[in-house]
Design a protein around this motif. Structure first.
Motif, mmCIF file in Angstrom:
data_model
loop_
_atom_site.group_PDB
_atom_site.id
_atom_site.type_symbol
_atom_site.label_atom_id
_atom_site.label_comp_id
_atom_site.label_asym_id
_atom_site.label_seq_id
_atom_site.Cartn_x
_atom_site.Cartn_y
_atom_site.Cartn_z
ATOM 1 N N GLU A 1 -23.658 98.406 12.383
ATOM 2 C CA GLU A 1 -24.700 98.457 11.355
ATOM 3 C C GLU A 1 -24.086 98.467 9.954
ATOM 4 O OE1 GLU A 1 -28.403 101.199 9.757
ATOM 5 O OE2 GLU A 1 -27.141 101.968 11.377
ATOM 6 N N ARG A 2 -23.044 99.251 9.740
ATOM 7 C CA ARG A 2 -22.383 99.300 8.429
ATOM 8 C C ARG A 2 -21.774 97.940 8.100
ATOM 9 N NH1 ARG A 2 -20.658 103.447 5.124
ATOM 10 N NH2 ARG A 2 -21.060 105.003 6.726
ATOM 11 N N ASP B 1 -22.726 94.992 9.257
ATOM 12 C CA ASP B 1 -23.823 94.044 9.000
ATOM 13 C C ASP B 1 -24.431 94.252 7.619
ATOM 14 O OD1 ASP B 1 -23.456 92.915 11.508
ATOM 15 O OD2 ASP B 1 -25.122 94.022 12.431
ATOM 16 N N ARG B 2 -24.593 95.506 7.209
ATOM 17 C CA ARG B 2 -25.163 95.789 5.882
ATOM 18 C C ARG B 2 -24.221 95.298 4.779
ATOM 19 N NH1 ARG B 2 -26.272 101.661 6.992
ATOM 20 N NH2 ARG B 2 -25.438 101.898 4.898
ATOM 21 N N PHE B 3 -22.911 95.451 4.994
ATOM 22 C CA PHE B 3 -21.948 94.949 4.014
ATOM 23 C C PHE B 3 -22.000 93.422 3.969
ATOM 24 C CE2 PHE B 3 -17.812 93.786 2.298
ATOM 25 C CZ PHE B 3 -17.703 94.653 1.218
ATOM 26 N N GLU C 1 -24.531 91.524 4.620
ATOM 27 C CA GLU C 1 -25.766 91.155 3.932
ATOM 28 C C GLU C 1 -25.615 91.324 2.419
ATOM 29 O OE1 GLU C 1 -29.439 89.658 3.348
ATOM 30 O OE2 GLU C 1 -28.405 89.745 5.278
ATOM 31 N N ALA C 2 -25.015 92.428 2.000
ATOM 32 C CA ALA C 2 -24.864 92.703 0.566
ATOM 33 C C ALA C 2 -23.936 91.700 -0.119
ATOM 34 C CB ALA C 2 -24.341 94.120 0.352
ATOM 35 N N ARG D 1 -21.001 86.503 5.923
ATOM 36 C CA ARG D 1 -21.528 86.669 7.283
ATOM 37 C C ARG D 1 -20.672 85.946 8.326
ATOM 38 N NH1 ARG D 1 -25.765 85.565 3.864
ATOM 39 N NH2 ARG D 1 -27.153 87.319 3.480
ATOM 40 N N THR E 1 -19.908 89.599 12.241
ATOM 41 C CA THR E 1 -21.323 89.806 12.570
ATOM 42 C C THR E 1 -21.777 89.363 13.952
ATOM 43 O OG1 THR E 1 -21.901 87.673 11.587
ATOM 44 C CG2 THR E 1 -21.954 89.613 10.133
#
Length: 153
Positions: free
Chosen positions: A31-32, A34-36, A38-39, A43, A48
């Motif tokens: 999750e961390r 994936d959030r990075f 996205e930010a 990708r 991912t």
């Protein structure tokens, strides 16, 4: 040294050349990662796509972005030293090396020392920290470098 408190940027002078400490362990979750991704817009599948990484990556799983590891520095620094300042500015990172991939599920922690301190106008200080990100159970660090932090009273 047990969790120093810096109430004035000039206080860093007394810490120059000293190891400040080590952060708690932090698990790097998908999750961390994936959030990075996205930010930052990075990708790439090695970060991912867990199924593809399991099949095609030499690491057998996804890996964290190297800059994700480095971006954890402010959060982990706050565990080690309490800095009371009006403003903190990050002027840069020097001699950054990404030495070992951080795999999804790995736990990391940061070691930090004060390498040098330079006075800034208005009572501020520019602090050069040596940082090293350790991966639990591995010999080589995930990352190491020198991080600059300007502190203003």
């Amino acid at each position: 040294m047990a969790n120093p408190r810096v109430t004035n940027p000039a206080d860093f002078e007394s810490l120059s050349g000293q190891m400040l400490g080590v952060s708690d362990w932090l698990e790097i979750t998908q999750e961390r990662i994936d959030r990075f991704a996205e930010a930052t817009g990075d990708r790439q599948w090695i970060h991912t796509d867990a199924q593809r990484a399991r099949r095609e990556s030499p690491f057998g799983t996804t890996i964290a972005h190297g800059y994700l590891t480095m971006s954890l520095m402010p959060m982990l620094l706050a565990q080690i030293v309490k800095i009371e300042a009006r403003m903190l500015v990050n002027p840069g990172v020097e001699r950054l090396r990404l030495r070992e991939p951080v795999r999804c599920g790995d736990r990391i922690r940061m070691h930090i020392e004060v390498l040098a301190v330079r006075a800034l106008p208005g009572g501020g200080a520019r602090v050069r920290f040596g940082v090293r990100f350790e991966i639990e159970g591995r010999r080589r660090p995930a990352a190491l470098g020198e991080v600059l932090l300007a502190c203003y009273p």
